[in-house]
Design a protein around this motif. Structure first.
Motif, mmCIF file in Angstrom:
data_model
loop_
_atom_site.group_PDB
_atom_site.id
_atom_site.type_symbol
_atom_site.label_atom_id
_atom_site.label_comp_id
_atom_site.label_asym_id
_atom_site.label_seq_id
_atom_site.Cartn_x
_atom_site.Cartn_y
_atom_site.Cartn_z
ATOM 1 N N ALA A 1 -98.235 23.016 56.121
ATOM 2 C CA ALA A 1 -97.410 22.867 54.922
ATOM 3 C C ALA A 1 -96.608 24.135 54.637
ATOM 4 O O ALA A 1 -95.411 24.072 54.301
ATOM 5 N N LEU A 2 -97.233 25.293 54.761
ATOM 6 C CA LEU A 2 -96.511 26.543 54.534
ATOM 7 C C LEU A 2 -95.403 26.743 55.575
ATOM 8 O O LEU A 2 -94.313 27.230 55.247
ATOM 9 N N THR A 3 -95.669 26.363 56.817
ATOM 10 C CA THR A 3 -94.645 26.483 57.853
ATOM 11 C C THR A 3 -93.471 25.563 57.563
ATOM 12 O O THR A 3 -92.300 25.944 57.748
ATOM 13 N N CYS A 4 -93.752 24.360 57.091
ATOM 14 C CA CYS A 4 -92.677 23.425 56.744
ATOM 15 C C CYS A 4 -91.839 23.971 55.590
ATOM 16 O O CYS A 4 -90.596 23.919 55.631
ATOM 17 N N PHE A 5 -92.498 24.512 54.584
ATOM 18 C CA PHE A 5 -91.782 25.015 53.402
ATOM 19 C C PHE A 5 -90.862 26.180 53.771
ATOM 20 O O PHE A 5 -89.647 26.151 53.507
ATOM 21 N N PHE A 6 -91.408 27.203 54.380
ATOM 22 C CA PHE A 6 -90.606 28.386 54.695
ATOM 23 C C PHE A 6 -89.647 28.126 55.864
ATOM 24 O O PHE A 6 -88.579 28.725 55.928
ATOM 25 N N GLY A 7 -90.030 27.231 56.789
ATOM 26 C CA GLY A 7 -89.111 26.880 57.870
ATOM 27 C C GLY A 7 -87.885 26.154 57.358
ATOM 28 O O GLY A 7 -86.758 26.393 57.828
ATOM 29 N N LEU A 8 -88.071 25.266 56.370
ATOM 30 C CA LEU A 8 -86.930 24.578 55.766
ATOM 31 C C LEU A 8 -86.013 25.565 55.051
ATOM 32 O O LEU A 8 -84.782 25.466 55.122
ATOM 33 N N PHE A 9 -86.573 26.537 54.374
ATOM 34 C CA PHE A 9 -85.769 27.560 53.717
ATOM 35 C C PHE A 9 -84.951 28.346 54.742
ATOM 36 O O PHE A 9 -83.771 28.653 54.525
ATOM 37 N N ALA A 10 -85.598 28.713 55.858
ATOM 38 C CA ALA A 10 -84.906 29.521 56.865
ATOM 39 C C ALA A 10 -83.803 28.721 57.556
ATOM 40 O O ALA A 10 -82.680 29.219 57.739
ATOM 41 N N LEU A 11 -84.083 27.476 57.926
ATOM 42 C CA LEU A 11 -83.079 26.665 58.615
ATOM 43 C C LEU A 11 -81.925 26.294 57.687
ATOM 44 O O LEU A 11 -80.777 26.180 58.130
ATOM 45 N N GLY A 12 -82.214 26.089 56.409
ATOM 46 C CA GLY A 12 -81.171 25.745 55.449
ATOM 47 C C GLY A 12 -80.504 26.944 54.810
ATOM 48 O O GLY A 12 -79.653 26.786 53.936
ATOM 49 N N ARG A 13 -80.875 28.150 55.248
ATOM 50 C CA ARG A 13 -80.306 29.393 54.715
ATOM 51 C C ARG A 13 -80.433 29.447 53.190
ATOM 52 O O ARG A 13 -79.485 29.743 52.471
ATOM 53 N N LEU A 14 -81.617 29.140 52.729
ATOM 54 C CA LEU A 14 -81.898 29.143 51.300
ATOM 55 C C LEU A 14 -82.663 30.405 50.918
ATOM 56 O O LEU A 14 -83.329 31.009 51.768
ATOM 57 N N PRO A 15 -82.603 30.850 49.677
ATOM 58 C CA PRO A 15 -81.806 30.258 48.596
ATOM 59 C C PRO A 15 -80.341 30.675 48.693
ATOM 60 O O PRO A 15 -80.018 31.780 49.112
ATOM 61 N N SER A 16 -79.460 29.779 48.302
ATOM 62 C CA SER A 16 -78.029 30.041 48.308
ATOM 63 C C SER A 16 -77.476 29.679 46.932
ATOM 64 O O SER A 16 -77.445 28.512 46.567
ATOM 65 N N PHE A 17 -77.053 30.690 46.181
ATOM 66 C CA PHE A 17 -76.572 30.471 44.816
ATOM 67 C C PHE A 17 -75.073 30.198 44.772
ATOM 68 O O PHE A 17 -74.538 29.868 43.717
ATOM 69 N N PHE A 18 -74.383 30.366 45.884
ATOM 70 C CA PHE A 18 -72.947 30.107 45.929
ATOM 71 C C PHE A 18 -72.564 29.708 47.338
ATOM 72 O O PHE A 18 -73.123 30.204 48.320
ATOM 73 N N HIS A 19 -71.612 28.767 47.425
ATOM 74 C CA HIS A 19 -71.076 28.354 48.720
ATOM 75 C C HIS A 19 -69.576 28.157 48.555
ATOM 76 O O HIS A 19 -69.122 27.665 47.511
ATOM 77 N N PRO A 20 -68.781 28.558 49.546
ATOM 78 C CA PRO A 20 -67.318 28.434 49.399
ATOM 79 C C PRO A 20 -66.842 27.024 49.090
ATOM 80 O O PRO A 20 -65.788 26.851 48.470
ATOM 81 N N THR A 21 -67.582 25.998 49.495
ATOM 82 C CA THR A 21 -67.149 24.636 49.200
ATOM 83 C C THR A 21 -67.123 24.361 47.699
ATOM 84 O O THR A 21 -66.417 23.451 47.256
ATOM 85 N N MET A 22 -67.857 25.150 46.915
ATOM 86 C CA MET A 22 -67.873 24.946 45.465
ATOM 87 C C MET A 22 -66.533 25.289 44.819
ATOM 88 O O MET A 22 -66.300 24.909 43.665
ATOM 89 N N THR A 23 -65.663 26.002 45.536
ATOM 90 C CA THR A 23 -64.379 26.379 44.960
ATOM 91 C C THR A 23 -63.359 25.242 45.023
ATOM 92 O O THR A 23 -62.286 25.363 44.435
ATOM 93 N N HIS A 24 -63.669 24.163 45.724
ATOM 94 C CA HIS A 24 -62.754 23.013 45.730
ATOM 95 C C HIS A 24 -62.757 22.393 44.335
ATOM 96 O O HIS A 24 -63.812 22.125 43.763
ATOM 97 N N PRO A 25 -61.587 22.163 43.745
ATOM 98 C CA PRO A 25 -61.554 21.682 42.350
ATOM 99 C C PRO A 25 -62.231 20.343 42.141
ATOM 100 O O PRO A 25 -62.675 20.049 41.033
ATOM 101 N N SER A 26 -62.319 19.506 43.178
ATOM 102 C CA SER A 26 -62.930 18.178 43.024
ATOM 103 C C SER A 26 -64.367 18.138 43.509
ATOM 104 O O SER A 26 -64.971 17.062 43.513
ATOM 105 N N PHE A 27 -64.929 19.282 43.908
ATOM 106 C CA PHE A 27 -66.267 19.260 44.505
ATOM 107 C C PHE A 27 -67.359 18.757 43.565
ATOM 108 O O PHE A 27 -68.359 18.219 44.033
ATOM 109 N N PRO A 28 -67.259 18.921 42.225
ATOM 110 C CA PRO A 28 -68.298 18.330 41.360
ATOM 111 C C PRO A 28 -68.485 16.831 41.580
ATOM 112 O O PRO A 28 -69.554 16.294 41.286
ATOM 113 N N ARG A 29 -67.474 16.155 42.110
ATOM 114 C CA ARG A 29 -67.615 14.713 42.374
ATOM 115 C C ARG A 29 -68.576 14.434 43.534
ATOM 116 O O ARG A 29 -68.962 13.274 43.740
ATOM 117 N N ALA A 30 -68.966 15.481 44.275
ATOM 118 C CA ALA A 30 -69.911 15.282 45.375
ATOM 119 C C ALA A 30 -71.280 14.828 44.880
ATOM 120 O O ALA A 30 -72.096 14.347 45.673
#
Length: 255
Positions: A188-217
């Motif tokens: 379980a610990l390997t799954c938790f931290f492995g998912l964080f590492a593969l997903g590059r988390l935590p990520s508080f900002f991503h360039p895709t958020m600057t698209h004006p219509s991205f909230p519709r995602a």
């Protein structure tokens, strides 16, 4: 005979002092306030401050300066930011599915899909490889099981052996709950931290958020972002391909 109230000039000449001179300053001089009129333009009413620049004095010049400063700030920000991806969105899962297939067939490999809910089969349409996460979890479970067995053997057989009722020192049957618990815990610990590492988390900002219509995602739009770092990326060709597959709101986002 001279009086003390006579002006000095009258005292010397011997002429009588006039009423104005005897009384000092004129009434008009005493009543007139000092000249404290402010320099420059001061609105007569505070409401003048709320008017657009064009309506007040020198307003056009001030507005031109402000606009010039805003344009300069925007240009500096655009020059400092590096382009990250070209984005567009679709309105149905079917459209984004076919768009991912088109990008995959065209040879693109660094693009992503952002959807408000899972679209089944989208990973195959994107040409994604299988995730290594299951193998990481399997390795973590095996490490937990091996650690439990090693711990039981070391404590009961090597470090402090005890013979109870003629049983062997290493009676693994008594430690099966420990083996199971350690296997599940480490997996379980390997799954938790492995998912964080593969997903590059935590990520508080991503360039895709600057698209004006991205909230519709998170509501009703299905986005595709083609990264500039993709070997096949070309600004004009990639934009043309997205237009052909029906993407809307195509624009470049920067990091």
């Amino acid at each position: 005979m001279q009086r003390d109230s006579d002006p000095p000039s009258r005292k010397r000449s011997g002429e009588p002092a006039s009423t104005e001179e005897a009384g000092g300053l004129k009434d008009s001089d005493r009543e007139s306030p000092p000249d404290d009129k402010p320099q420059g333009f001061v609105p007569a009413d505070e409401a003048e401050y709320e008017k657009p620049h064009e309506e007040g004095p020198h307003g056009r010049a001030v507005l031109a300066i402000e606009r010039k400063l805003e344009h300069r700030t925007e240009e500096e920000a655009a020059a400092a930011a590096s382009p990250f991806a070209l984005m567009g969105y679709f309105t149905t899962p079917k459209d984004i599915y076919h768009a991912c297939e088109a990008l995959r067939d065209a040879g693109y490999s660094r693009f992503d899909a952002h959807t408000p809910f899972p679209v089944h089969g989208l990973e195959r349409a994107m040409g994604l490889k299988a995730s290594p996460l299951p193998w990481l979890v399997l390795g973590g479970g095996a490490a937990g099981l091996s650690g439990g067995i090693l711990l039981a053997w070391y404590t009961q057989f090597y470090d402090y052996p005890l013979i109870i009722s003629g049983k062997p020192a290493f009676s693994y049957q008594a430690f099966i709950p420990i083996f199971f618990e350690l296997t599940v815990l480490v997996a379980a610990l390997t799954c938790f931290f492995g998912l964080f590492a593969l997903g590059r988390l935590p990520s508080f900002f991503h360039p895709t958020m600057t698209h004006p219509s991205f909230p519709r995602a998170t509501d009703d739009a299905f986005f595709i972002s083609v990264e500039v770092s993709d070997p096949k990326f070309d600004a004009s060709e990639t934009r043309s391909l997205l237009q052909r597959v029906g993407a809307q709101g195509i624009r470049e986002v920067s990091s």
